[in-house]
Write an enzyme that holds these catalytic residues in place. Structure first.
Site, PDB file in Angstrom:
ATOM      1  N   VAL A 128       4.663  -5.283   2.840  1.00 13.12           N
ATOM      2  CA  VAL A 128       4.936  -6.355   3.788  1.00 13.12           C
ATOM      3  C   VAL A 128       5.425  -7.570   3.005  1.00 13.12           C
ATOM      4  O   VAL A 128       4.757  -8.026   2.078  1.00 13.12           O
ATOM      5  CB  VAL A 128       3.685  -6.718   4.597  1.00 13.12           C
ATOM      6  CG1 VAL A 128       4.028  -7.766   5.665  1.00 13.12           C
ATOM      7  CG2 VAL A 128       3.090  -5.486   5.248  1.00 13.12           C
ATOM      8  N   GLY A 187       0.832  -1.190   0.000  1.00  8.67           N
ATOM      9  CA  GLY A 187       0.000   0.000   0.000  1.00  8.67           C
ATOM     10  C   GLY A 187       0.867   1.240   0.000  1.00  8.67           C
ATOM     11  O   GLY A 187       2.093   1.168  -0.095  1.00  8.67           O
ATOM     12  N   MET A 231       1.638   3.159   2.362  1.00  8.62           N
ATOM     13  CA  MET A 231       2.491   3.315   3.536  1.00  8.62           C
ATOM     14  C   MET A 231       3.639   2.322   3.561  1.00  8.62           C
ATOM     15  O   MET A 231       4.525   2.432   4.393  1.00  8.62           O
ATOM     16  CB  MET A 231       1.655   3.141   4.812  1.00  8.62           C
ATOM     17  CG  MET A 231       0.594   4.197   5.011  1.00  8.62           C
ATOM     18  SD  MET A 231       1.281   5.777   5.491  1.00  8.62           S
ATOM     19  CE  MET A 231       1.778   5.421   7.167  1.00  8.62           C
ATOM     20  N   GLY A 232       3.644   1.331   2.671  1.00 13.53           N
ATOM     21  CA  GLY A 232       4.733   0.387   2.679  1.00 13.53           C
ATOM     22  C   GLY A 232       4.339  -0.958   2.107  1.00 13.53           C
ATOM     23  O   GLY A 232       3.221  -1.160   1.650  1.00 13.53           O
ATOM     24  N   ASP A 286      -5.193   1.252  18.590  1.00 12.95           N
ATOM     25  CA  ASP A 286      -5.981   0.785  17.451  1.00 12.95           C
ATOM     26  C   ASP A 286      -6.342  -0.688  17.632  1.00 12.95           C
ATOM     27  O   ASP A 286      -6.124  -1.510  16.750  1.00 12.95           O
ATOM     28  CB  ASP A 286      -5.221   0.987  16.143  1.00 12.95           C
ATOM     29  CG  ASP A 286      -6.149   0.917  14.922  1.00 12.95           C
ATOM     30  OD1 ASP A 286      -7.344   1.210  15.079  1.00 12.95           O
ATOM     31  OD2 ASP A 286      -5.671   0.570  13.837  1.00 12.95           O
ATOM     32  N   LYS A 322       8.556  -5.411   7.046  1.00 13.42           N
ATOM     33  CA  LYS A 322       7.763  -4.274   6.582  1.00 13.42           C
ATOM     34  C   LYS A 322       8.704  -3.202   6.054  1.00 13.42           C
ATOM     35  O   LYS A 322       9.538  -2.672   6.786  1.00 13.42           O
ATOM     36  CB  LYS A 322       6.899  -3.702   7.708  1.00 13.42           C
ATOM     37  CG  LYS A 322       5.734  -4.601   8.073  1.00 13.42           C
ATOM     38  CD  LYS A 322       4.813  -3.933   9.077  1.00 13.42           C
ATOM     39  CE  LYS A 322       3.614  -4.812   9.390  1.00 13.42           C
ATOM     40  NZ  LYS A 322       2.697  -4.180  10.353  1.00 13.42           N
TER      41      LYS A 322
END
Length: 578
Positions: A29, A24, A26-27, A142, A44
């Site tokens: 995996v 995605g 953001m990074g 979260d 990650k």
């Protein structure tokens, strides 16, 4: 996925990336193999989100690695373990335990609600994980089904502790992107209050609610803005009558101080679990509806993109609430999207494009604008805290401005002396040892971390204060009854030398101080392409039978300023119990 040159590349000289588990903005995996320790790991690859100025990218990466290093001390059977942090081509990589598992969100989506015993086992595991995190000074913030992993061998683990905190803060400030899971966010956070461990209690209650009901407590037809409004202004939903209803209701109290403790949660749930988790979570739960067995993966939550703007009235209200949530606590690492349908606990991004068109037949334009404005305010405050929002509205950057360096005669860099703020703490909180109380002056704005530590000298608690740029740190540790086993502090000095390679450790001759010894040593961390040299000033102090270790570490280019403006004044301010 067939291997390629990209997927089989080697990171940090030891982690062989094999296949992509999720990706995605953001990074990414990866499923990877540690060629040094010969084990499977999850890696990650942290990326700077789109829209972040290049001038801030390096600082964000450094702050991300600092957060990861602080969280790496958290070790618990119900927590996904963070093994390592590394850098390759200036990109941060976080190396974690790879658990063959499914997320609770996927299990609920494919198989429906859990049984009472299954939900109790899950609740006990998550409560235990959160107890360990809170004892170490870490707030998850979260807790949701997407962050609870269930393995076929009965292991239940909570994942995503705080890796993306700084990235998400800067993203919200500079581009208007907002993060959060509206169906599980605590109402005090959604309404602008500070993020405290009590927010995790609400998240646990909401997760238990979803486990027994098969759906989250709040969900406005998948609309995250409406969902946030219901969390703040609506009544707390009641679970169906059942053995776990009282526990869920006791956790989902709108007033944080009215929620039961994690210890109480475990005491109430233990009688409900009469079988082992291995017997409770059968192999059928680890197959998708089409009969295919799921692969080993750290769960990746789906994402949604919500387009909106900040109305003028919302900006004024945000400024008024700037004193709230000055330290929102560590944010979870944002997970990349998968190809599966979106679960209810979606993480929400909100970039700032043109205002959305009203929905015909549902509400008026004015009502839509008002609702969106209030929801955006609440979500911004929840995700970044009043501090971040106030700076956003005022057009100020969230990251602290770089201090003006002071030139010195020997060419090193010195920073202006920081303002010291008196703080107190307990260096025995994680181990239960008594006599660990202390007080000292800490530079304003430095963040506190507390974690348990084991060494040849026994169990202890490490208290750290880290500078805003992540480059300097104060460390305080108490080794109880050290002098009951050793006649002097020489044993500690000898052990210190063993922690570093001989060519990466240089110790100046020790000097005596009142009740102890002061040390100055330099260490060099050599990477594949670069090396970093740091200096540490340390006091070894005798108090009764305890050895207190106080130190300040900084880059060598800030050596003079750190000794003069941080180490010496903070050391003089230190008071210890014994």
């Amino acid at each position: 996925m067939p291997p390629s040159s990209e997927e089989t590349r080697l990171v940090a000289g030891r982690y062989r990336l094999r296949s992509v588990l999720g990706s995605g903005s953001m990074g990414t995996v990866w499923s990877a193999y540690d060629e040094f320790l010969h084990r499977q790991v999850a890696v990650k690859e942290m990326k700077v989100p789109p829209g972040i100025p290049s001038s801030q990218a390096d600082e964000l990466r450094e702050r991300t690695l600092r957060e990861a290093r602080a969280i790496a001390v958290l070790s618990h059977p119900n927590v996904i373990i963070l093994h390592d942090v590394a850098r390759e081509n200036d990109q941060p990589f976080v190396v974690m335990e790879l658990l063959p598992s499914r997320s609770l969100a996927h299990i609920l989506r494919d198989h429906g609600p859990l049984t009472v015993e299954q939900a109790a086992a899950m609740g006990i595991a998550v409560a235990s994980a959160l107890e360990a995190a809170h004892a170490a000074g870490i707030t998850h913030r979260d807790v949701k089904p997407g962050n609870v992993l269930v393995a076929s061998d009965g292991r239940i683990k909570l994942t995503d502790f705080g890796i993306a905190r700084n990235v998400s803060e800067a993203t919200m400030t500079r581009t208007g992107i907002m993060l959060g899971s509206p169906a599980y966010i605590a109402p005090e956070v959604a309404s602008g209050g500070p993020v405290t461990p009590a927010a995790d209690l609400w998240g646990l209650g909401a997760t238990l609610f979803a486990a027994v009901e098969g759906a989250p407590p709040y969900d406005a037809d998948g609309d995250p803005l409406e969902t946030v409004g219901k969390v703040v202004n609506g009544k707390v939903p009641k679970p169906k009558a059942g053995p776990l209803a009282d526990v869920i209701s006791a956790l989902m109290k709108k007033e944080p101080d009215q929620r039961i403790t994690l210890r109480d949660v475990r005491h109430r749930l233990y009688p409900r679990q009469t079988k082992t988790a291995l017997d409770l979570f059968g192999p059928e739960l680890f197959r998708t509806p089409d009969g295919k067995k799921t692969s080993a993966q750290p769960d990746a939550s789906d994402t949604q993109v919500i387009k909106t703007v900040l109305p003028e009235k919302v900006e004024k209200k945000a400024e008024a609430s700037s004193e709230l949530a000055t330290d929102p606590g560590p944010l979870p690492f944002l997970k990349p999207p998968t190809a599966a349908p979106q679960p209810p606990a979606a993480t929400v991004y909100v970039p700032p494009p043109p205002p959305p068109a009203p929905r015909p037949g549902r509400r008026s334009t004015a009502a839509t604008a008002a609702l969106i404005g209030v929801a955006i305010l609440l979500f911004l405050v929840a995700a970044g805290g009043g501090f971040a929002l106030a700076r956003t509205v005022g057009g100020e950057p969230l990251l602290p401005p770089a201090a003006e360096p002071r030139p010195t005669s020997n060419g090193t860099t010195e920073l202006p002396p920081p303002e010291l703020v008196r703080q107190s703490g307990d260096a025995g909180v994680a181990t239960g040892a008594r006599g660990g109380e202390f007080g000292l002056g800490v530079p304003k704005g430095w963040q506190k971390f507390v974690a348990p530590h084991d060494s040849r000298f026994g169990a202890s608690t490490v208290v750290q204060y880290v500078s805003e740029d992540g480059r300097r740190a104060i460390r305080l540790e108490r080794l109880a009854n050290y002098f009951g086993d050793y006649p002097s502090d020489q044993a500690y000095i000898d052990q210190l030398k063993l922690l570093y390679p001989s060519d990466g450790f240089f110790l100046l001759p020790p000097e005596p101080v009142a009740n102890g010894t002061t040390l100055t040593f330099r260490t060099t961390d050599r990477g594949a392409e670069t090396s970093v040299t740091r200096v540490t000033f340390m006091n070894l102090l005798k108090a009764g039978t305890s050895l207190w270790v106080f130190s300040v570490t900084a880059p060598t280019e800030q050596e003079d300023a750190t000794r003069k403006d941080v180490f010496e004044p903070v050391a003089q301010s230190l008071t210890i119990a014994g």
